[in-house]
Structure formats: structure tokens, C-alpha cells
Design a protein around this motif. Structure first.
Motif, PDB file in Angstrom:
ATOM      1  N   LYS A  93       0.827  -1.215   0.000  1.00  0.00           N
ATOM      2  CA  LYS A  93       0.000   0.000   0.000  1.00  0.00           C
ATOM      3  C   LYS A  93       0.856   1.257   0.000  1.00  0.00           C
ATOM      4  O   LYS A  93       0.525   2.246  -0.650  1.00  0.00           O
ATOM      5  N   LYS A  94       1.957   1.229   0.732  1.00  0.00           N
ATOM      6  CA  LYS A  94       2.842   2.388   0.802  1.00  0.00           C
ATOM      7  C   LYS A  94       3.688   2.537  -0.464  1.00  0.00           C
ATOM      8  O   LYS A  94       4.046   3.644  -0.848  1.00  0.00           O
ATOM      9  N   LEU A  95       4.013   1.423  -1.092  1.00  0.00           N
ATOM     10  CA  LEU A  95       4.870   1.449  -2.278  1.00  0.00           C
ATOM     11  C   LEU A  95       4.099   1.811  -3.548  1.00  0.00           C
ATOM     12  O   LEU A  95       4.653   2.417  -4.464  1.00  0.00           O
ATOM     13  N   THR A  96       2.816   1.496  -3.605  1.00  0.00           N
ATOM     14  CA  THR A  96       2.026   1.727  -4.815  1.00  0.00           C
ATOM     15  C   THR A  96       2.041   3.195  -5.278  1.00  0.00           C
ATOM     16  O   THR A  96       2.264   3.450  -6.462  1.00  0.00           O
ATOM     17  N   PRO A  97       1.837   4.192  -4.406  1.00  0.00           N
ATOM     18  CA  PRO A  97       1.887   5.586  -4.890  1.00  0.00           C
ATOM     19  C   PRO A  97       3.267   5.981  -5.422  1.00  0.00           C
ATOM     20  O   PRO A  97       3.373   6.793  -6.342  1.00  0.00           O
ATOM     21  N   ILE A  98       4.323   5.400  -4.872  1.00  0.00           N
ATOM     22  CA  ILE A  98       5.679   5.682  -5.353  1.00  0.00           C
ATOM     23  C   ILE A  98       5.828   5.141  -6.774  1.00  0.00           C
ATOM     24  O   ILE A  98       6.333   5.832  -7.667  1.00  0.00           O
ATOM     25  N   VAL A  99       5.381   3.918  -6.982  1.00  0.00           N
ATOM     26  CA  VAL A  99       5.460   3.305  -8.312  1.00  0.00           C
ATOM     27  C   VAL A  99       4.561   4.069  -9.286  1.00  0.00           C
ATOM     28  O   VAL A  99       4.932   4.290 -10.440  1.00  0.00           O
ATOM     29  N   GLN A 100       3.415   4.496  -8.822  1.00  0.00           N
ATOM     30  CA  GLN A 100       2.518   5.277  -9.681  1.00  0.00           C
ATOM     31  C   GLN A 100       3.214   6.563 -10.135  1.00  0.00           C
ATOM     32  O   GLN A 100       3.129   6.941 -11.303  1.00  0.00           O
ATOM     33  N   SER A 143      -0.592  -0.542  -9.187  1.00  0.00           N
ATOM     34  CA  SER A 143      -1.151  -1.535  -8.272  1.00  0.00           C
ATOM     35  C   SER A 143      -0.778  -2.955  -8.704  1.00  0.00           C
ATOM     36  O   SER A 143      -0.354  -3.770  -7.879  1.00  0.00           O
ATOM     37  N   PHE A 144      -0.911  -3.234  -9.998  1.00  0.00           N
ATOM     38  CA  PHE A 144      -0.533  -4.568 -10.488  1.00  0.00           C
ATOM     39  C   PHE A 144       0.969  -4.807 -10.361  1.00  0.00           C
ATOM     40  O   PHE A 144       1.400  -5.911 -10.019  1.00  0.00           O
ATOM     41  N   LEU A 159       3.720 -10.236  -5.200  1.00  0.00           N
ATOM     42  CA  LEU A 159       3.614 -10.993  -3.946  1.00  0.00           C
ATOM     43  C   LEU A 159       3.695 -12.504  -4.155  1.00  0.00           C
ATOM     44  O   LEU A 159       4.285 -13.206  -3.340  1.00  0.00           O
ATOM     45  N   GLY A 160       3.099 -12.995  -5.228  1.00  0.00           N
ATOM     46  CA  GLY A 160       3.146 -14.436  -5.479  1.00  0.00           C
ATOM     47  C   GLY A 160       4.567 -14.957  -5.598  1.00  0.00           C
ATOM     48  O   GLY A 160       4.894 -16.031  -5.087  1.00  0.00           O
ATOM     49  N   ILE A 161       5.414 -14.203  -6.258  1.00  0.00           N
ATOM     50  CA  ILE A 161       6.826 -14.588  -6.398  1.00  0.00           C
ATOM     51  C   ILE A 161       7.578 -14.333  -5.094  1.00  0.00           C
ATOM     52  O   ILE A 161       8.315 -15.189  -4.606  1.00  0.00           O
ATOM     53  N   LEU A 162       7.395 -13.154  -4.541  1.00  0.00           N
ATOM     54  CA  LEU A 162       8.158 -12.771  -3.351  1.00  0.00           C
ATOM     55  C   LEU A 162       7.876 -13.662  -2.149  1.00  0.00           C
ATOM     56  O   LEU A 162       8.762 -13.915  -1.335  1.00  0.00           O
ATOM     57  N   MET A 163       6.664 -14.155  -2.037  1.00  0.00           N
ATOM     58  CA  MET A 163       6.306 -14.951  -0.854  1.00  0.00           C
ATOM     59  C   MET A 163       6.475 -16.452  -1.084  1.00  0.00           C
ATOM     60  O   MET A 163       6.195 -17.238  -0.189  1.00  0.00           O
ATOM     61  N   ASN A 164       6.968 -16.817  -2.243  1.00  0.00           N
ATOM     62  CA  ASN A 164       7.212 -18.226  -2.546  1.00  0.00           C
ATOM     63  C   ASN A 164       8.590 -18.612  -2.009  1.00  0.00           C
ATOM     64  O   ASN A 164       9.622 -18.255  -2.580  1.00  0.00           O
ATOM     65  N   ASN A 165       8.612 -19.349  -0.917  1.00  0.00           N
ATOM     66  CA  ASN A 165       9.875 -19.728  -0.285  1.00  0.00           C
ATOM     67  C   ASN A 165      10.641 -20.807  -1.037  1.00  0.00           C
ATOM     68  O   ASN A 165      11.754 -21.155  -0.663  1.00  0.00           O
TER      69      ASN A 165
END
Length: 186
Positions: free
Chosen positions: A123-130, A152-153, A159-165
Motif C-alpha cells: 500500500k505504501k509502495l504503490t503511490p511511489i510506483v505510480q 497496483s498490479f 507478492l506471489g513470487i516474493l512470498m514463494n519460499n
């Protein structure tokens, strides 16, 4: 003997002790009175800074998310760097066990905390990327008609990649960079 501290110093002390106790005992089993006892202050002093345990937790979540965002954007100048330069500089980082809040957000008993942290960071990173996408549009690097949705996308979609251990950190980074390079035709 009572020790007086500056308000910000006291607030930070309460926050750090709370995080330590949340990590050790779990959120549900830690009370404001436990936190006050650990610090050696009256329970009311804790409530002066944090009206509830939930507010205390949310403050810790926001603070750690801000620390992580700072690490993620280190070395990137979103006002000067082109989108391609930002993508080339983009690296995944690994949090360290020595980070202030690491234990609380990464302990197996606190998986829900980690998931909340991931969402807060997004949520905090999305406006920066926008902002980066809008600037890249203005500089004619890309032509994205809906920067808000694209940002947003770009953020939440990782997340799917980042949270895949099961995927190594460097492979995660390579996959994400390759995806963005293809998305933006670089």
C-alpha cells in the motif's frame, strides 16, 4: 527513582518493548500492563502514547513498513532516473534478523503479522510506483493509460513470487526484472 525521558524517546521505548513482547509471547498474550511492567512505568503512561494495543501494533507495522520502503528505494531517484534505470537498479533485498522488528513479523507463530506487513508495504509502495509510471509517461518512455492500475498490479502482483519460499532470492529478482522489462518493452 523515576527517570524522565523525552516524549519521542519514551514512545519509541514503549514501541520497541511491545514488539519484543509480541514476538516472545504473541500478540494475544501480551497486555499493555506487561509492556509497562517490562519498562518499569505505570500502565497509564503507555496509554498516553498508544490508546490501545491495536494502535501500538499498527504503529509498529507502519514503522517497519516505512523502514523497508526506505531500503527498497535506496539509491533510486524517482525524479531523475528513467524507468529503465530504476528497473536496472531495482534489487530485492533480504531483511536481517537484526532488524528491529524482524522477529515479530517473521516468527512462524506470527505468519498473519508477516502477511499484514506485506500488504502494508504494498500500500505504501504503490503511490511511489505510480509516480514513477506517470513520470515515465511524461518522458515518453512508456504509454500507460491508467498509471494507478498499472502501479497496483506492478506492486501487488509481485507478492506471489516474493512470498514463494521455494524460489531463491536471486531467481525472484531475475523473474521480476524480466517481467517488467517485457511489460515495458525494454
Amino acid at each position: 527513582m523515576r527517570i524522565s525521558k523525552e516524549p519521542e524517546e519514551r514512545k519509541q521505548e514503549i514501541l520497541e518493548i511491545a514488539i519484543k513482547l509480541f514476538a516472545q509471547n504473541g500478540f494475544e498474550k501480551t497486555s499493555i500492563s506487561d509492556i509497562a511492567r517490562e519498562i518499569g512505568v505505570a500502565q497509564g503512561l503507555c496509554y498516553r502514547y498508544f490508546p490501545s494495543k491495536d494502535v501500538l501494533f499498527q504503529t509498529a507495522l507502519d514503522e517497519y513498513a516505512n523502514m523497508l520502503i526506505s531500503k527498497m528505494t535506496k539509491g533510486i531517484d524517482i525524479k531523475q532516473n528513467s524507468l529503465k534505470e530504476i528497473l536496472n537498479k531495482m534489487t530485492l533485498f533480504s531483511e536481517h534478523e537484526s532488524d528491529t522488528y524482524y522477529q515479530m513479523f517473521h516468527d512462524n507463530q506470527n505468519k498473519n503479522f508477516h502477511d499484514l506487513l506485506a500488504l502494508c508495504v504494498c500500500k505504501k509502495l504503490t503511490p511511489i510506483v505510480q509516480e514513477i509510471i506517470i513520470r515515465a509517461n511524461q518522458n515518453h518512455e512508456i504509454n500507460i493509460s491508467d498509471p494507478e492500475t498499472c502501479a497496483s498490479f506492478c506492486v501487488f502482483g509481485q507478492l506471489g513470487i516474493l512470498m514463494n519460499n521455494e524460489i531463491a532470492l536471486n531467481e525472484k529478482s531475475d523473474r521480476i526484472k524480466a517481467f517488467f522489462n517485457k511489460l515495458f518493452n525494454f
